[in-house]
Design a protein around this motif. Structure first.
Motif, PDB file in Angstrom:
ATOM      1  N   LYS A 185      75.530 101.379 -56.939  1.00 48.18           N
ATOM      2  CA  LYS A 185      75.864 100.263 -56.120  1.00 48.18           C
ATOM      3  C   LYS A 185      76.923 100.290 -55.095  1.00 48.18           C
ATOM      4  N   GLY A 186      77.923 101.117 -55.468  1.00 47.37           N
ATOM      5  CA  GLY A 186      79.098 101.269 -54.696  1.00 47.37           C
ATOM      6  C   GLY A 186      78.820 102.145 -53.497  1.00 47.37           C
ATOM      7  N   TYR A 187      77.903 103.122 -53.644  1.00 46.32           N
ATOM      8  CA  TYR A 187      77.571 104.170 -52.748  1.00 46.32           C
ATOM      9  C   TYR A 187      76.455 103.369 -51.792  1.00 46.32           C
ATOM     10  N   TYR A 188      75.715 102.589 -52.412  1.00 49.23           N
ATOM     11  CA  TYR A 188      74.647 101.882 -51.626  1.00 49.23           C
ATOM     12  C   TYR A 188      75.336 100.975 -50.720  1.00 49.23           C
ATOM     13  N   GLU A 189      76.424 100.241 -51.005  1.00 53.62           N
ATOM     14  CA  GLU A 189      77.026  99.201 -50.343  1.00 53.62           C
ATOM     15  C   GLU A 189      77.705  99.926 -49.281  1.00 53.62           C
ATOM     16  N   MET A 190      78.347 101.150 -49.419  1.00 54.11           N
ATOM     17  CA  MET A 190      78.949 101.971 -48.486  1.00 54.11           C
ATOM     18  C   MET A 190      77.897 102.414 -47.338  1.00 54.11           C
ATOM     19  N   MET A 191      76.561 102.697 -47.768  1.00 51.33           N
ATOM     20  CA  MET A 191      75.601 103.286 -47.116  1.00 51.33           C
ATOM     21  C   MET A 191      75.173 102.204 -46.033  1.00 51.33           C
ATOM     22  N   TRP A 192      75.225 100.699 -46.794  1.00 50.92           N
ATOM     23  CA  TRP A 192      74.851  99.599 -45.929  1.00 50.92           C
ATOM     24  C   TRP A 192      75.622  99.384 -44.728  1.00 50.92           C
ATOM     25  N   GLN A 193      76.934  99.719 -44.876  1.00 46.83           N
ATOM     26  CA  GLN A 193      77.909  99.850 -43.841  1.00 46.83           C
ATOM     27  C   GLN A 193      77.677 100.837 -42.888  1.00 46.83           C
ATOM     28  N   ILE A 194      77.268 101.943 -43.105  1.00 50.72           N
ATOM     29  CA  ILE A 194      77.118 103.213 -42.324  1.00 50.72           C
ATOM     30  C   ILE A 194      75.963 102.953 -41.361  1.00 50.72           C
ATOM     31  N   LEU A 195      74.916 102.433 -42.074  1.00 51.67           N
ATOM     32  CA  LEU A 195      73.403 102.291 -41.329  1.00 51.67           C
ATOM     33  C   LEU A 195      73.636 100.991 -40.397  1.00 51.67           C
ATOM     34  N   GLY A 196      74.462  99.924 -40.984  1.00 50.72           N
ATOM     35  CA  GLY A 196      74.312  98.769 -40.061  1.00 50.72           C
ATOM     36  C   GLY A 196      75.333  99.073 -38.674  1.00 50.72           C
ATOM     37  N   LYS A 197      76.230 100.007 -38.998  1.00 49.12           N
ATOM     38  CA  LYS A 197      77.172 100.227 -37.758  1.00 49.12           C
ATOM     39  C   LYS A 197      76.996 101.559 -37.035  1.00 49.12           C
ATOM     40  N   TYR A 198      76.602 102.387 -37.390  1.00 52.59           N
ATOM     41  CA  TYR A 198      76.578 103.839 -36.919  1.00 52.59           C
ATOM     42  C   TYR A 198      75.136 104.460 -36.721  1.00 52.59           C
ATOM     43  N   GLY A 199      74.258 104.079 -37.764  1.00 52.23           N
ATOM     44  CA  GLY A 199      72.947 104.626 -38.022  1.00 52.23           C
ATOM     45  C   GLY A 199      72.797 105.535 -39.016  1.00 52.23           C
ATOM     46  N   ILE A 200      71.878 106.686 -38.960  1.00 50.53           N
ATOM     47  CA  ILE A 200      71.479 107.608 -40.066  1.00 50.53           C
ATOM     48  C   ILE A 200      72.119 108.955 -39.637  1.00 50.53           C
ATOM     49  N   PRO A 201      72.934 109.324 -40.465  1.00 51.32           N
ATOM     50  CA  PRO A 201      73.624 110.529 -40.285  1.00 51.32           C
ATOM     51  C   PRO A 201      72.783 111.792 -40.575  1.00 51.32           C
ATOM     52  N   GLU A 202      73.084 112.959 -40.071  1.00 55.11           N
ATOM     53  CA  GLU A 202      72.264 114.206 -40.257  1.00 55.11           C
ATOM     54  C   GLU A 202      72.227 114.767 -41.702  1.00 55.11           C
ATOM     55  N   ALA A 203      73.607 114.644 -42.340  1.00 52.99           N
ATOM     56  CA  ALA A 203      73.655 115.183 -43.651  1.00 52.99           C
ATOM     57  C   ALA A 203      75.090 114.321 -44.355  1.00 52.99           C
ATOM     58  N   PHE A 204      74.752 114.445 -45.673  1.00 56.01           N
ATOM     59  CA  PHE A 204      76.154 113.939 -46.918  1.00 56.01           C
ATOM     60  C   PHE A 204      76.718 115.048 -47.311  1.00 56.01           C
ATOM     61  N   TYR A 205      77.807 115.278 -47.876  1.00 53.52           N
ATOM     62  CA  TYR A 205      78.204 116.203 -48.581  1.00 53.52           C
ATOM     63  C   TYR A 205      79.122 115.647 -49.593  1.00 53.52           C
ATOM     64  N   GLY A 206      78.836 115.907 -51.041  1.00 55.93           N
ATOM     65  CA  GLY A 206      79.387 115.260 -52.198  1.00 55.93           C
ATOM     66  C   GLY A 206      79.593 116.227 -53.509  1.00 55.93           C
ATOM     67  N   ASP A 207      79.964 115.519 -54.619  1.00 53.91           N
ATOM     68  CA  ASP A 207      80.228 116.172 -55.536  1.00 53.91           C
ATOM     69  C   ASP A 207      78.889 116.466 -56.294  1.00 53.91           C
ATOM     70  N   ASN A 208      79.029 117.367 -57.307  1.00 54.23           N
ATOM     71  CA  ASN A 208      77.768 117.876 -58.084  1.00 54.23           C
ATOM     72  C   ASN A 208      77.935 116.997 -59.182  1.00 54.23           C
ATOM     73  N   ARG A 209      77.465 115.589 -59.082  1.00 53.98           N
ATOM     74  CA  ARG A 209      77.433 114.526 -60.124  1.00 53.98           C
ATOM     75  C   ARG A 209      76.035 113.999 -60.266  1.00 53.98           C
ATOM     76  N   THR A 210      75.913 112.908 -61.259  1.00 56.54           N
ATOM     77  CA  THR A 210      74.694 112.377 -61.838  1.00 56.54           C
ATOM     78  C   THR A 210      74.045 111.840 -60.530  1.00 56.54           C
ATOM     79  N   ILE A 211      74.966 110.906 -59.776  1.00 56.20           N
ATOM     80  CA  ILE A 211      74.577 109.905 -58.879  1.00 56.20           C
ATOM     81  C   ILE A 211      73.988 110.721 -57.655  1.00 56.20           C
TER      82      ILE A 211
END
Length: 387
Positions: A185-211
């Motif tokens: 949910k935390g990442y989805y709410e963060m994504m809601w902000q990104i999509l609403g203000k900027y659009g779709i990015p080309e790539a994400f860079y994150g940790d090797n974790r379950t999410i």
């Protein structure tokens, strides 16, 4: 004559005036021109030794902060702005308190009052085993994402987790969201902000974790497959976003440094405003992000931006959904959230589902529940449990 003692300069000019040294010899000893030696000789003849004393000797420096202002600065730092790092405090003095002062003067005042900046320069670390990765060139080309669990509301209150994203090219904070723990949910709410203000990015860079990545393990805990239906990864695939994961912290240094800055600045701003809850903090975060980007981010070049246009709000609501899978029984029904359900179309017709058929169910960001069966979208209706 920088670094020369006034008495030494006086002795050389006195010897030059009495003829014991030539003008050229005096100029060589003092490191100045012959013309300036002659000027000093004239001044010495008129004023004597006083010619070599600084004109402001014994006078108050016009730029020196008065005692009353210094006292107010110390009082503000001891109370209202306690715990702020010195640079952050300097900004507050100028913008909120109307006190303009140089950093050096502020440091002297606080140092004399016994304060040390909470943000001290750390000793240089050993050479990193993994060299830092160069920045991407375009806005939206790569967004680093992560979460930081910390005592954001003070040591006496429970820890919270801040989810965040930062643009690799410009250092722009793209989205921030507090939750109790690191969650989808935390990442989805963060994504809601990104999509609403900027659009779709080309790539994400994150940790090797379950999410971000889920690995099915064999009995010997050996990786045998990757589950492509994990929700965050599914969302990225549907939107055409490349998801890159790493276990090397140096590779995502931009967001690691962001956490260090926020654990100084954001904590101070939250305390200044008396914010102690996740709900209140999430309401304040957009304002904080705007101020942060104004101060620290490089202004993005929108002409070279790689952000793609965002989908409609209704489509985003569906993309930011949680997927569940359920198996139908002999009566075309299935269990979900502790209740029995069936699928119906827009006309209210119940779907006939073969037994043991797996149904994909989606709970959208807004709470809507829909299912995909036989290539169509269906609504869920609750039915009575069989005796």
């Amino acid at each position: 004559m920088n670094g020369l003692n006034d008495s030494y300069v006086e002795s050389i000019i006195r010897k030059a005036s009495s003829g014991k040294l030539t003008t050229g010899q005096a100029a060589a000893k003092l490191g100045i021109t012959k013309q300036y030696v002659n000027k000093l000789k004239k001044s010495y003849a008129a004023k004597g030794a006083a010619a070599f004393r600084h004109g402001n000797l014994g006078k108050a420096r016009p730029w020196k902060t008065d005692a009353e202002t210094e006292g107010r600065i110390v009082e503000l730092y001891r109370g209202k702005y306690a715990g702020f790092n010195f640079s952050h405090f300097l900004e507050k003095l100028k913008e909120d308190e109307g006190i303009a002062i140089a950093y050096g003067s502020l440091h002297r005042i606080l140092d004399e009052a016994g304060f040390a900046s909470p943000k001290r320069h750390k000793a240089k670390k050993e050479k990193a085993k993994h060299p830092s990765r160069p920045r991407r060139k375009c806005f939206g080309e790569l967004l680093q994402i992560d979460a930081s669990i910390h005592n954001w509301f003070g040591d006496s209150l429970p820890k919270a987790t801040l989810h965040g994203a930062i643009d690799d090219a410009t250092g722009t904070v793209m989205g921030l969201r507090f939750e109790k723990e690191e969650t989808l949910k935390g990442y989805y709410e963060m994504m809601w902000q990104i999509l609403g203000k900027y659009g779709i990015p080309e790539a994400f860079y994150g940790d090797n974790r379950t999410i971000f990545e889920f690995r099915k393990l064999s009995e010997k805990n050996q990786t045998i497959d990757r589950d492509v239906h994990i929700n965050f990864k599914r969302m990225c695939q549907q939107l055409g976003i490349e998801l890159i994961t790493t276990s090397v912290s140096q590779a995502k240094g931009r967001i690691e440094r962001l956490w260090g800055t926020l654990q100084s600045r954001l904590i101070s701003e939250l305390r200044l405003r008396g914010i102690t809850t996740i709900e209140a903090a999430n309401s304040y975060l957009p304002e904080f992000a705007r101020d942060y980007n104004r101060r620290f981010a490089v202004k993005p070049d929108m002409k070279s931006s790689l952000f793609a246009p965002a989908p409609s709000p209704n489509e985003i609501d569906f993309y930011l959904s949680v997927e569940f899978q359920r198996t139908a029984d002999n009566g075309s029904s299935f269990g979900f959230e502790g209740k029995r359900h069936q699928l119906v179309d827009e006309d209210g017709v119940v779907a006939r589902i073969p037994p043991k058929t797996v149904i994909d169910i989606y709970v959208t960001r807004s709470g809507k529940r829909v299912a995909v069966f036989d290539g169509r979208l269906w609504a869920l209706v609750e039915v009575e449990k069989r005796p």
